[in-house]
Scaffold this motif. Structure first.
Motif, PDB file in Angstrom:
ATOM      1  N   ASN A 122       3.969  -4.158   4.386  1.00 13.25           N
ATOM      2  CA  ASN A 122       2.922  -3.926   3.379  1.00 13.25           C
ATOM      3  C   ASN A 122       2.588  -2.458   3.162  1.00 13.25           C
ATOM      4  O   ASN A 122       1.592  -2.151   2.495  1.00 13.25           O
ATOM      5  CB  ASN A 122       1.640  -4.679   3.767  1.00 13.25           C
ATOM      6  N   PHE A 123       3.404  -1.540   3.711  1.00 13.62           N
ATOM      7  CA  PHE A 123       3.113  -0.119   3.556  1.00 13.62           C
ATOM      8  C   PHE A 123       4.367   0.643   3.153  1.00 13.62           C
ATOM      9  O   PHE A 123       5.485   0.262   3.504  1.00 13.62           O
ATOM     10  CB  PHE A 123       2.591   0.490   4.864  1.00 13.62           C
ATOM     11  N   TYR A 124       4.147   1.739   2.418  1.00 14.00           N
ATOM     12  CA  TYR A 124       5.233   2.668   2.148  1.00 14.00           C
ATOM     13  C   TYR A 124       4.708   4.094   2.194  1.00 14.00           C
ATOM     14  O   TYR A 124       3.667   4.416   1.603  1.00 14.00           O
ATOM     15  CB  TYR A 124       5.894   2.424   0.781  1.00 14.00           C
ATOM     16  N   LEU A 125       5.438   4.956   2.902  1.00 15.26           N
ATOM     17  CA  LEU A 125       5.163   6.390   2.939  1.00 15.26           C
ATOM     18  C   LEU A 125       6.486   7.089   3.181  1.00 15.26           C
ATOM     19  O   LEU A 125       7.080   6.954   4.248  1.00 15.26           O
ATOM     20  CB  LEU A 125       4.160   6.731   4.046  1.00 15.26           C
ATOM     21  N   ASP A 126       6.956   7.824   2.200  1.00  8.98           N
ATOM     22  CA  ASP A 126       8.244   8.497   2.315  1.00  8.98           C
ATOM     23  C   ASP A 126       8.220   9.508   3.449  1.00  8.98           C
ATOM     24  O   ASP A 126       7.194  10.142   3.719  1.00  8.98           O
ATOM     25  CB  ASP A 126       8.580   9.200   0.998  1.00  8.98           C
ATOM     26  N   ALA A 127       9.358   9.679   4.101  1.00  8.20           N
ATOM     27  CA  ALA A 127       9.450  10.593   5.240  1.00  8.20           C
ATOM     28  C   ALA A 127       9.102  12.031   4.859  1.00  8.20           C
ATOM     29  O   ALA A 127       8.624  12.798   5.705  1.00  8.20           O
ATOM     30  CB  ALA A 127      10.850  10.529   5.847  1.00  8.20           C
ATOM     31  N   LYS A 128       9.310  12.396   3.607  1.00  7.50           N
ATOM     32  CA  LYS A 128       8.960  13.751   3.169  1.00  7.50           C
ATOM     33  C   LYS A 128       7.444  13.949   3.067  1.00  7.50           C
ATOM     34  O   LYS A 128       6.960  15.073   3.083  1.00  7.50           O
ATOM     35  CB  LYS A 128       9.577  14.051   1.799  1.00  7.50           C
ATOM     36  N   GLY A 129       6.733  12.851   2.902  1.00 10.56           N
ATOM     37  CA  GLY A 129       5.290  12.949   2.684  1.00 10.56           C
ATOM     38  C   GLY A 129       4.915  12.974   1.221  1.00 10.56           C
ATOM     39  O   GLY A 129       3.757  12.791   0.872  1.00 10.56           O
TER      40      GLY A 129
ATOM     41  N   VAL B  43       0.861  -1.179   0.000  1.00 14.18           N
ATOM     42  CA  VAL B  43       0.000   0.000   0.000  1.00 14.18           C
ATOM     43  C   VAL B  43       0.900   1.232   0.000  1.00 14.18           C
ATOM     44  O   VAL B  43       1.667   1.449   0.945  1.00 14.18           O
ATOM     45  CB  VAL B  43      -0.921   0.015   1.240  1.00 14.18           C
ATOM     46  N   TYR B  44       0.822   2.020  -1.054  1.00 16.13           N
ATOM     47  CA  TYR B  44       1.597   3.252  -1.161  1.00 16.13           C
ATOM     48  C   TYR B  44       0.718   4.403  -0.678  1.00 16.13           C
ATOM     49  O   TYR B  44      -0.270   4.761  -1.313  1.00 16.13           O
ATOM     50  CB  TYR B  44       2.043   3.470  -2.608  1.00 16.13           C
ATOM     51  N   SER B  45       1.091   4.986   0.442  1.00 14.47           N
ATOM     52  CA  SER B  45       0.199   5.886   1.173  1.00 14.47           C
ATOM     53  C   SER B  45       0.494   7.364   0.919  1.00 14.47           C
ATOM     54  O   SER B  45       1.648   7.751   0.663  1.00 14.47           O
ATOM     55  CB  SER B  45       0.305   5.619   2.673  1.00 14.47           C
ATOM     56  N   ALA B  46      -0.549   8.155   1.043  1.00 14.88           N
ATOM     57  CA  ALA B  46      -0.452   9.614   1.040  1.00 14.88           C
ATOM     58  C   ALA B  46      -0.949  10.129   2.385  1.00 14.88           C
ATOM     59  O   ALA B  46      -1.644   9.425   3.123  1.00 14.88           O
ATOM     60  CB  ALA B  46      -1.287  10.205  -0.100  1.00 14.88           C
ATOM     61  N   LEU B  47      -0.603  11.360   2.702  1.00 22.10           N
ATOM     62  CA  LEU B  47      -1.048  12.007   3.938  1.00 22.10           C
ATOM     63  C   LEU B  47      -2.270  12.872   3.671  1.00 22.10           C
ATOM     64  O   LEU B  47      -2.384  13.504   2.613  1.00 22.10           O
ATOM     65  CB  LEU B  47       0.069  12.879   4.511  1.00 22.10           C
ATOM     66  N   GLY B  48      -3.174  12.923   4.647  1.00 21.59           N
ATOM     67  CA  GLY B  48      -4.343  13.786   4.567  1.00 21.59           C
ATOM     68  C   GLY B  48      -4.347  14.828   5.667  1.00 21.59           C
ATOM     69  O   GLY B  48      -3.461  14.869   6.521  1.00 21.59           O
TER      70      GLY B  48
END
Length: 419
Positions: free
Chosen positions: A182-189, A154-159
């Motif tokens: 099972n997740f990825y979210l770069d530290a930069k957002g 799951v490639y995540s975005a921030l809300g």
């Protein structure tokens, strides 16, 4: 962490061997991080029973000039041993429904469209354990999906709710995801990644739209009784236009928003991928009737690049399912390319109603905009297939019933030409 999630220069490369065919198929869901066990403060400080809860929903509905004959509300949850009411979550039902779909459809990966942790981000000051909060709200609803496909990422975005209380909350979430296979979210957002074989590949650009919006003034202006947008000057004259001010921790540091825009512009322009898809939490257009001010601001920041380079923009934020297009005539005069598909999939745990008069007024005022389909007061998600033989982007919407039966209900399917 596996090589699948290895970040290099803010990019993640997925080996072509992971792709079983030339087509690329994935899930898109958003706003899934809600559960009554983690309520909003107002539901604690100002509790309502079921009758009072629905009465307040009707009052808010009519205040926005919505037709009373279209009124509905989410299923009601009553806290044990009380009369206190709030809305039910559909997160687990949506997770199971996605798992069912992936038994018969290819689901190579998934896009998570933000608001992964309700209501106040990963470090809400409510006395609860932050790690358990993320386990409960992000991971738990998707366990059936991972059981069906253990390798799915799951490639995540921030809300905006992920940003709600502090930057530390954002950091907690990115750190938590770094520990999850099972997740990825770069530290930069924000980040980009490629999937597929050269010549039949897609490059995704994941935005932190909250950062982009917090840098700009946003006036929350009420609608006119007919559903049309009130002009800013009139709202100011009447003293009813409200300037939405970002919390101090949300304000960009050292021009973060500008850096992100420059990154997106350069990335899209230089991408060699066949398909280029951008996604983030906030909408560009929608028919909910409450997010249009944000849409105005975000369109000014993103549409020139999207119209020039992108094949689609995918968002959540509105707790419904919508499919719209923008013909890009405002930003690319004389444009002969197909319209830009705008996919909204924000119904993974909460539900919201549409504003029919507002939708009708949008069609009249903005000729570049077109609403193709929508469904409100539902729980659901989207499945997207990039057909590399026909050069088509196929999007299907699915819902699951309010009775928590976890049934998978097909809704509609649309196809768009690669731009």
């Amino acid at each position: 962490m596996s090589c699948l999630l290895t970040a290099c220069n803010n990019k993640i490369e997925q080996p072509a061997a992971k792709i079983e065919s030339n087509n690329i198929s994935f899930l898109a869901f958003g706003d899934g991080g809600y559960h009554p066990d983690y309520p909003k403060k107002k539901h604690i400080e100002n509790p309502r029973n079921k009758e009072q809860f629905i009465k307040k929903e009707i009052e808010d509905w009519l205040e926005d000039y919505r037709p009373i004959e279209e009124f509905d509300h989410a299923p009601i949850y009553i806290y044990p041993n009380t009369e206190i009411a709030t809305e039910m979550t559909g997160a687990s039902a949506v997770g199971i429904a996605m798992a069912k779909l992936c038994q018969t459809r290819e689901c190579e990966f998934a896009l998570q469209l933000g608001d992964n942790v309700y209501p106040d981000g990963a470090d809400a000051n409510d006395g609860k354990d932050d790690q358990k909060r993320m386990d409960d709200l992000i991971l738990k609803p998707l366990i059936p999906l991972f059981a069906e496909n253990p390798d799915l990422v799951v490639y995540s975005a921030l809300g905006n709710h992920d940003w709600k209380s502090s930057r530390r909350g954002v950091e907690l979430q990115t750190n938590w995801m770094a520990e999850q296979p099972n997740f990825y979210l770069d530290a930069k957002g924000y980040y980009q990644y490629k999937i597929g074989q050269p010549g039949n590949d897609v490059e995704f650009f994941v935005l932190d739209t909250n950062m982009l919006l917090s840098a700009k003034p946003i006036y929350e202006i009420p609608l006119n009784p007919d559903g049309s947008e009130m002009e800013l000057a009139e709202a100011k004259l009447k003293g009813i236009g409200e300037l939405e001010v970002a919390e101090p921790h949300e304000n960009p540091v050292n021009g973060e928003d500008i850096v992100q825009i420059e990154w997106l512009t350069k990335g899209l322009a230089n991408s060699t991928a066949k398909w280029k898809i951008v996604y983030g939490h906030h909408i560009l257009w929608s028919i909910g009737g409450t997010k249009y001010s944000e849409g105005h601001v975000l369109r000014e920041r993103l549409m020139p690049m999207l119209c020039e380079y992108a094949d689609a923009y995918i968002a959540g934020h509105e707790h419904d399912l919508e499919l719209l297009t923008d013909d890009c005539s405002v930003y690319l005069p004389g444009n002969t390319r197909p319209p830009l598909p705008l996919i909204i999939s924000g119904a993974a745990s909460k539900m919201r109603g549409k504003h029919t008069p507002f939708a009708e007024q949008q069609e009249k005022r903005y000729p570049e905009y077109d609403l193709l389909w929508s469904k409100s007061f539902v729980w659901g998600f989207a499945h997207i297939n990039l057909d590399n033989q026909a050069d088509k982007l196929d999007v299907e919407f699915f819902t699951t019933p309010r009775n928590l039966s976890n049934e998978l209900v097909p809704e509609v399917k649309f196809s768009f030409d690669r731009r």
